[in-house]
Motif scaffolding. Structure first.
Motif, mmCIF file in Angstrom:
data_model
loop_
_atom_site.group_PDB
_atom_site.id
_atom_site.type_symbol
_atom_site.label_atom_id
_atom_site.label_comp_id
_atom_site.label_asym_id
_atom_site.label_seq_id
_atom_site.Cartn_x
_atom_site.Cartn_y
_atom_site.Cartn_z
ATOM 1 N N ALA A 192 0.822 -1.208 0.000
ATOM 2 C CA ALA A 192 0.000 0.000 0.000
ATOM 3 C C ALA A 192 0.859 1.261 0.000
ATOM 4 N N MET A 193 1.942 1.231 0.748
ATOM 5 C CA MET A 193 2.842 2.392 0.770
ATOM 6 C C MET A 193 3.487 2.610 -0.596
ATOM 7 N N ALA A 194 3.869 1.506 -1.252
ATOM 8 C CA ALA A 194 4.444 1.623 -2.594
ATOM 9 C C ALA A 194 3.401 2.164 -3.573
ATOM 10 N N GLY A 195 2.181 1.614 -3.506
ATOM 11 C CA GLY A 195 1.117 2.097 -4.386
ATOM 12 C C GLY A 195 0.796 3.551 -4.136
ATOM 13 N N GLY A 196 0.798 3.969 -2.863
ATOM 14 C CA GLY A 196 0.523 5.355 -2.538
ATOM 15 C C GLY A 196 1.608 6.288 -3.034
ATOM 16 N N ALA A 197 2.855 5.916 -2.810
ATOM 17 C CA ALA A 197 3.967 6.766 -3.244
ATOM 18 C C ALA A 197 3.960 6.956 -4.754
ATOM 19 N N LEU A 198 3.728 5.863 -5.488
ATOM 20 C CA LEU A 198 3.740 5.944 -6.951
ATOM 21 C C LEU A 198 2.543 6.729 -7.483
ATOM 22 N N SER A 199 1.341 6.449 -6.967
ATOM 23 C CA SER A 199 0.151 7.090 -7.508
ATOM 24 C C SER A 199 0.115 8.586 -7.188
ATOM 25 N N VAL A 200 0.458 8.953 -5.965
ATOM 26 C CA VAL A 200 0.401 10.362 -5.581
ATOM 27 C C VAL A 200 1.475 11.182 -6.298
ATOM 28 N N SER A 201 2.645 10.602 -6.514
ATOM 29 C CA SER A 201 3.737 11.364 -7.141
ATOM 30 C C SER A 201 3.689 11.356 -8.662
ATOM 31 N N ALA A 205 -2.605 14.700 -12.274
ATOM 32 C CA ALA A 205 -3.636 15.488 -11.602
ATOM 33 C C ALA A 205 -3.327 15.698 -10.120
ATOM 34 N N LEU A 206 -2.485 14.853 -9.544
ATOM 35 C CA LEU A 206 -2.118 14.981 -8.131
ATOM 36 C C LEU A 206 -0.720 15.576 -8.006
ATOM 37 N N HIS A 207 0.284 14.831 -8.481
ATOM 38 C CA HIS A 207 1.665 15.293 -8.576
ATOM 39 C C HIS A 207 2.153 15.961 -7.285
ATOM 40 N N HIS A 208 2.104 15.203 -6.198
ATOM 41 C CA HIS A 208 2.599 15.679 -4.922
ATOM 42 C C HIS A 208 3.758 14.798 -4.473
ATOM 43 N N LEU A 271 -5.940 12.749 2.061
ATOM 44 C CA LEU A 271 -5.693 13.366 0.745
ATOM 45 C C LEU A 271 -6.105 14.845 0.751
ATOM 46 N N THR A 272 -7.164 15.175 1.493
ATOM 47 C CA THR A 272 -7.562 16.573 1.593
ATOM 48 C C THR A 272 -6.521 17.370 2.382
ATOM 49 N N LEU A 273 -5.933 16.735 3.396
ATOM 50 C CA LEU A 273 -4.901 17.379 4.191
ATOM 51 C C LEU A 273 -3.649 17.657 3.357
ATOM 52 N N PHE A 274 -3.208 16.655 2.596
ATOM 53 C CA PHE A 274 -1.980 16.791 1.819
ATOM 54 C C PHE A 274 -2.194 17.519 0.493
ATOM 55 N N ILE A 275 -3.376 17.309 -0.107
ATOM 56 C CA ILE A 275 -3.649 17.889 -1.431
ATOM 57 C C ILE A 275 -4.961 18.671 -1.326
ATOM 58 N N PRO A 276 -4.941 19.877 -0.804
ATOM 59 C CA PRO A 276 -6.174 20.647 -0.619
ATOM 60 C C PRO A 276 -6.919 20.842 -1.940
ATOM 61 N N VAL A 277 -8.240 20.823 -1.854
ATOM 62 C CA VAL A 277 -9.073 21.004 -3.064
ATOM 63 C C VAL A 277 -9.020 22.461 -3.498
#
Length: 277
Positions: A192-201, A205-208, A271-277
């Motif tokens: 899950a951590m690997a999936g999260g790191a890859l998908s968020v970065s 549309a997210l690119h965090h 996700l709202t905390l890290f990537i505000p809408v």
């Protein structure tokens, strides 16, 4: 004739994979084509789960769910969260609880508390928790938020199953779910951590920062495991293996919601905390 391949949980593994992939394709297509269709899928899954629980609780415990106000209230809460957010959640669940209480009047006093308690609990568990998936998908980048959420939860389930099957030696909760191991939980967290790191970065549309996805993935693995254990306790309490039979290889729709529902709440928060809408 060769018997269908079964997993360690006693399921038809090829069928489970085929059904899972089919559902995944439909969900991804809806997210990419029209996000509102994803809300329709959420509502359909919740209503199907309520229908399954209506039958399961009646057979196992003689509990009568107020399933009509539950279904209507949950569907309305999930749908109106698209436009009205938390206001829709609060009003929707409160009105659903009131409707359940009144609906049950017709059957009299015997079993009233048990019927209403079960109905309100499932209204919150299904209707309120699922409405956070609407909050996830509603923003302009909602398709990416939901995809990241699903990637992390699926990675957690897959990593946990693989690590548990290959390395599982130490039971995690033997009185709740005997086949769940600490090695499997470790696999869930890592995947899950690997999936999260890859998908968020990597999702445009997210690119965090990748570390944010790492944190979200790790927390979701914990929450998804807790959700799975909670549903295992409910099944043991009711004396059933599956909540239904609507999904070949998986059991019922409710059996696939155990890790998704609580994870949707936490995914929205983080996700709202890290990537505000």
């Amino acid at each position: 004739m060769t018997a269908p391949a079964a997993s360690r949980a006693g399921r038809n593994l090829p069928m489970a994979i085929a059904v899972g992939l089919g559902l995944g394709v439909v969900i991804v297509a809806c997210l990419l084509l029209l996000r509102q269709l994803f809300v329709v899928i959420i509502i359909a899954a919740v209503v199907a789960s309520i229908w399954e629980m209506r039958s399961t609780l009646a057979k196992a415990r003689g509990i009568t769910l107020a399933w009509i106000p539950m279904a209507v209230g949950a569907a309305a809460t999930i749908a109106f969260a698209w436009w009205y957010g938390h206001d829709a959640q609060v009003v929707g669940i409160a009105l659903t609880a009131l409707a359940v209480m009144a609906w049950r009047f017709a059957k009299g006093a015997e079993g009233y508390l048990g019927d209403v308690s079960a109905s309100v609990f499932l209204g919150v568990y299904l209707g309120l928790f699922a409405s956070f998936a609407t909050l996830l998908v509603a923003p302009h980048d909602g398709h990416a938020r939901v995809l990241a959420f699903l990637i992390m939860v699926v990675a957690s389930d897959t990593g946990g199953y693989a690590a548990g099957a290959l390395l599982g030696r130490h039971p995690m909760a033997p009185t709740i779910s005997p086949k769940k191991s600490w090695e499997g939980f470790g696999g869930s967290v890592v995947a899950a951590m690997a999936g999260g790191a890859l998908s968020v970065s990597l999702m445009p549309a997210l690119h965090h920062p990748w570390w944010q996805g790492l944190i979200v993935g790790g927390v979701l693995a914990l929450v998804a495991t807790m959700g799975d254990l909670a549903e295992s306790l409910i099944k043991r309490d009711l004396g059933v293996k599956d909540m239904g039979t609507l999904l070949p290889g998986h059991g019922g729709v409710m059996d696939r919601m155990d890790s998704l529902l609580p994870s949707a709440v936490v995914a929205w928060v983080l996700l709202t905390l890290f990537i505000p809408v």
